[in-house]
Design a protein around this motif. Structure first.
Motif, PDB file in Angstrom:
ATOM      1  N   THR A  96       0.825  -1.209   0.000  1.00 41.68           N
ATOM      2  CA  THR A  96       0.000   0.000   0.000  1.00 41.68           C
ATOM      3  C   THR A  96       0.861   1.262   0.000  1.00 41.68           C
ATOM      4  OG1 THR A  96      -0.203   0.108   2.417  1.00 41.68           O
ATOM      5  CG2 THR A  96      -1.888  -1.136   1.218  1.00 41.68           C
ATOM      6  N   TYR A  97       2.095   1.164   0.459  1.00 41.65           N
ATOM      7  CA  TYR A  97       2.992   2.317   0.415  1.00 41.65           C
ATOM      8  C   TYR A  97       3.493   2.575  -1.002  1.00 41.65           C
ATOM      9  CZ  TYR A  97       3.414   1.887   5.519  1.00 41.65           C
ATOM     10  OH  TYR A  97       3.175   1.810   6.862  1.00 41.65           O
ATOM     11  N   TRP A  98       3.609   1.535  -1.804  1.00 43.89           N
ATOM     12  CA  TRP A  98       4.210   1.659  -3.129  1.00 43.89           C
ATOM     13  C   TRP A  98       3.233   2.002  -4.235  1.00 43.89           C
ATOM     14  CZ3 TRP A  98       8.166  -2.853  -3.984  1.00 43.89           C
ATOM     15  CH2 TRP A  98       9.243  -2.682  -3.115  1.00 43.89           C
ATOM     16  N   PHE A  99       1.993   1.503  -4.126  1.00 49.00           N
ATOM     17  CA  PHE A  99       1.066   1.607  -5.245  1.00 49.00           C
ATOM     18  C   PHE A  99      -0.154   2.442  -4.880  1.00 49.00           C
ATOM     19  CE2 PHE A  99       3.341  -2.393  -5.798  1.00 49.00           C
ATOM     20  CZ  PHE A  99       3.834  -2.219  -7.073  1.00 49.00           C
ATOM     21  N   ARG A 100      -0.715   3.082  -5.905  1.00 47.87           N
ATOM     22  CA  ARG A 100      -1.961   3.815  -5.707  1.00 47.87           C
ATOM     23  C   ARG A 100      -3.091   2.836  -5.443  1.00 47.87           C
ATOM     24  NH1 ARG A 100      -0.499   7.389 -10.717  1.00 47.87           N
ATOM     25  NH2 ARG A 100      -0.686   5.341 -11.606  1.00 47.87           N
ATOM     26  N   GLN A 101      -4.175   3.344  -4.913  1.00 55.26           N
ATOM     27  CA  GLN A 101      -5.277   2.499  -4.464  1.00 55.26           C
ATOM     28  C   GLN A 101      -5.836   1.631  -5.586  1.00 55.26           C
ATOM     29  OE1 GLN A 101      -8.300   4.604  -2.390  1.00 55.26           O
ATOM     30  NE2 GLN A 101      -9.225   2.748  -1.579  1.00 55.26           N
ATOM     31  N   ARG A 102      -5.967   2.153  -6.779  1.00 49.65           N
ATOM     32  CA  ARG A 102      -6.554   1.347  -7.856  1.00 49.65           C
ATOM     33  C   ARG A 102      -5.590   0.277  -8.368  1.00 49.65           C
ATOM     34  NH1 ARG A 102      -6.676   6.144 -12.354  1.00 49.65           N
ATOM     35  NH2 ARG A 102      -4.481   6.569 -12.075  1.00 49.65           N
ATOM     36  N   GLU A 103      -4.294   0.398  -8.086  1.00 51.26           N
ATOM     37  CA  GLU A 103      -3.313  -0.622  -8.481  1.00 51.26           C
ATOM     38  C   GLU A 103      -3.058  -1.651  -7.378  1.00 51.26           C
ATOM     39  OE1 GLU A 103      -0.084   2.002  -9.157  1.00 51.26           O
ATOM     40  OE2 GLU A 103      -0.508   2.213 -11.285  1.00 51.26           O
ATOM     41  N   GLN A 104      -3.486  -1.363  -6.171  1.00 49.81           N
ATOM     42  CA  GLN A 104      -3.185  -2.242  -5.034  1.00 49.81           C
ATOM     43  C   GLN A 104      -3.797  -3.624  -5.184  1.00 49.81           C
ATOM     44  OE1 GLN A 104      -4.287  -0.212  -1.452  1.00 49.81           O
ATOM     45  NE2 GLN A 104      -2.745   1.365  -1.729  1.00 49.81           N
ATOM     46  N   ALA A 105      -5.031  -3.717  -5.623  1.00 51.72           N
ATOM     47  CA  ALA A 105      -5.677  -5.023  -5.771  1.00 51.72           C
ATOM     48  C   ALA A 105      -4.933  -5.894  -6.775  1.00 51.72           C
ATOM     49  CB  ALA A 105      -7.132  -4.850  -6.195  1.00 51.72           C
ATOM     50  N   GLN A 106      -4.474  -5.291  -7.851  1.00 46.91           N
ATOM     51  CA  GLN A 106      -3.735  -6.046  -8.861  1.00 46.91           C
ATOM     52  C   GLN A 106      -2.401  -6.540  -8.303  1.00 46.91           C
ATOM     53  OE1 GLN A 106      -2.977  -3.812 -12.401  1.00 46.91           O
ATOM     54  NE2 GLN A 106      -2.160  -5.567 -13.508  1.00 46.91           N
ATOM     55  N   MET A 107      -1.709  -5.725  -7.536  1.00 44.94           N
ATOM     56  CA  MET A 107      -0.424  -6.123  -6.976  1.00 44.94           C
ATOM     57  C   MET A 107      -0.587  -7.197  -5.891  1.00 44.94           C
ATOM     58  SD  MET A 107       1.866  -4.758  -8.674  1.00 44.94           S
ATOM     59  CE  MET A 107       0.856  -4.681 -10.118  1.00 44.94           C
ATOM     60  N   ILE A 108      -1.626  -7.080  -5.088  1.00 46.82           N
ATOM     61  CA  ILE A 108      -1.875  -8.100  -4.066  1.00 46.82           C
ATOM     62  C   ILE A 108      -2.244  -9.422  -4.738  1.00 46.82           C
ATOM     63  CG2 ILE A 108      -3.416  -8.762  -2.172  1.00 46.82           C
ATOM     64  CD1 ILE A 108      -3.393  -5.761  -1.370  1.00 46.82           C
ATOM     65  N   ALA A 109      -3.039  -9.364  -5.811  1.00 48.04           N
ATOM     66  CA  ALA A 109      -3.377 -10.578  -6.560  1.00 48.04           C
ATOM     67  C   ALA A 109      -2.132 -11.206  -7.176  1.00 48.04           C
ATOM     68  CB  ALA A 109      -4.404 -10.265  -7.641  1.00 48.04           C
ATOM     69  N   LEU A 110      -1.234 -10.385  -7.678  1.00 48.36           N
ATOM     70  CA  LEU A 110       0.026 -10.894  -8.237  1.00 48.36           C
ATOM     71  C   LEU A 110       0.876 -11.541  -7.150  1.00 48.36           C
ATOM     72  CD1 LEU A 110       1.590 -11.040 -10.884  1.00 48.36           C
ATOM     73  CD2 LEU A 110       2.630  -8.853 -10.298  1.00 48.36           C
ATOM     74  N   PHE A 111       0.915 -10.910  -5.970  1.00 53.91           N
ATOM     75  CA  PHE A 111       1.641 -11.486  -4.832  1.00 53.91           C
ATOM     76  C   PHE A 111       1.034 -12.830  -4.432  1.00 53.91           C
ATOM     77  CE2 PHE A 111       1.891 -11.813  -0.123  1.00 53.91           C
ATOM     78  CZ  PHE A 111       3.249 -12.062  -0.024  1.00 53.91           C
ATOM     79  N   LEU A 112      -0.284 -12.914  -4.382  1.00 49.11           N
ATOM     80  CA  LEU A 112      -0.949 -14.168  -4.021  1.00 49.11           C
ATOM     81  C   LEU A 112      -0.768 -15.239  -5.096  1.00 49.11           C
ATOM     82  CD1 LEU A 112      -4.248 -12.846  -2.425  1.00 49.11           C
ATOM     83  CD2 LEU A 112      -2.335 -13.956  -1.271  1.00 49.11           C
ATOM     84  N   ALA A 113      -0.624 -14.839  -6.350  1.00 49.70           N
ATOM     85  CA  ALA A 113      -0.388 -15.803  -7.423  1.00 49.70           C
ATOM     86  C   ALA A 113       0.973 -16.469  -7.281  1.00 49.70           C
ATOM     87  CB  ALA A 113      -0.492 -15.118  -8.782  1.00 49.70           C
ATOM     88  N   GLY A 114       1.862 -15.857  -6.532  1.00 51.84           N
ATOM     89  CA  GLY A 114       3.175 -16.452  -6.299  1.00 51.84           C
ATOM     90  C   GLY A 114       3.122 -17.710  -5.450  1.00 51.84           C
ATOM     91  N   ILE A 115       2.088 -17.862  -4.633  1.00 52.43           N
ATOM     92  CA  ILE A 115       1.989 -19.039  -3.765  1.00 52.43           C
ATOM     93  C   ILE A 115       1.869 -20.328  -4.577  1.00 52.43           C
ATOM     94  CG2 ILE A 115       0.616 -20.146  -1.948  1.00 52.43           C
ATOM     95  CD1 ILE A 115      -0.050 -17.272  -0.974  1.00 52.43           C
ATOM     96  N   PRO A 116       0.898 -20.449  -5.494  1.00 54.23           N
ATOM     97  CA  PRO A 116       0.867 -21.688  -6.281  1.00 54.23           C
ATOM     98  C   PRO A 116       2.050 -21.811  -7.238  1.00 54.23           C
ATOM     99  CG  PRO A 116      -0.879 -20.200  -6.984  1.00 54.23           C
ATOM    100  CD  PRO A 116      -0.266 -19.611  -5.759  1.00 54.23           C
ATOM    101  N   PHE A 117       2.550 -20.685  -7.712  1.00 57.35           N
ATOM    102  CA  PHE A 117       3.703 -20.729  -8.615  1.00 57.35           C
ATOM    103  C   PHE A 117       4.921 -21.341  -7.924  1.00 57.35           C
ATOM    104  CE2 PHE A 117       7.477 -18.760 -10.551  1.00 57.35           C
ATOM    105  CZ  PHE A 117       7.326 -19.220 -11.852  1.00 57.35           C
ATOM    106  N   THR A 118       5.157 -20.959  -6.669  1.00 58.52           N
ATOM    107  CA  THR A 118       6.299 -21.527  -5.951  1.00 58.52           C
ATOM    108  C   THR A 118       6.106 -23.011  -5.684  1.00 58.52           C
ATOM    109  OG1 THR A 118       5.358 -20.841  -3.830  1.00 58.52           O
ATOM    110  CG2 THR A 118       6.956 -19.362  -4.847  1.00 58.52           C
ATOM    111  N   SER A 119       4.882 -23.451  -5.503  1.00 57.75           N
ATOM    112  CA  SER A 119       4.631 -24.885  -5.327  1.00 57.75           C
ATOM    113  C   SER A 119       4.886 -25.643  -6.625  1.00 57.75           C
ATOM    114  CB  SER A 119       3.197 -25.126  -4.864  1.00 57.75           C
ATOM    115  OG  SER A 119       3.004 -24.602  -3.585  1.00 57.75           O
ATOM    116  N   ILE A 120       4.454 -25.066  -7.732  1.00 56.85           N
ATOM    117  CA  ILE A 120       4.648 -25.717  -9.033  1.00 56.85           C
ATOM    118  C   ILE A 120       6.131 -25.840  -9.360  1.00 56.85           C
ATOM    119  CG2 ILE A 120       4.310 -25.407 -11.519  1.00 56.85           C
ATOM    120  CD1 ILE A 120       1.580 -24.114 -10.783  1.00 56.85           C
TER     121      ILE A 120
END
Length: 105
Positions: free
Chosen positions: A57-81
């Protein structure tokens, strides 16, 4: 507390504590010690996700935050794969200090 201390310091504290406890997990000799070590490990990393979200939230504007959090969460299955085959390869083929890992010796 994250905002008061600062996300950067809080995340660093979590990762250092987590790393130390992860190393100490290798020294356990019983199931009960493993339970305690795993509990402490979970306790140490409990604030990691909220810290990352706050830091984003410090780095991104409010409308970009959801996309960045989704990208961060997408890393969880990616690291398992990616991580599962890599760790399986390490257990089957890599031998440090003449120790075979994963074959019961």
């Amino acid at each position: 507390m994250l905002h008061k201390i600062g996300a950067r310091i809080w995340i660093a504290r979590i990762l250092i504590t987590w790393g130390i406890l992860a190393m100490l997990t290798g020294l356990v000799h019983s199931v009960h010690q493993l339970y305690v070590a795993r509990f402490l490990l979970g306790l140490a990393e409990a604030g990691y996700f909220p810290g990352i979200v706050l830091y984003l939230t410090y780095w991104f504007r409010q409308r970009e935050q959801a996309q960045m959090i989704a990208l961060f969460l997408a890393g969880i299955p990616f690291t398992s794969i990616i991580g599962s085959p890599v760790s399986g390869y390490i257990m089957d083929h890599v031998h440090w200090l003449s120790w075979a890992v994963g074959d019961g010796s």
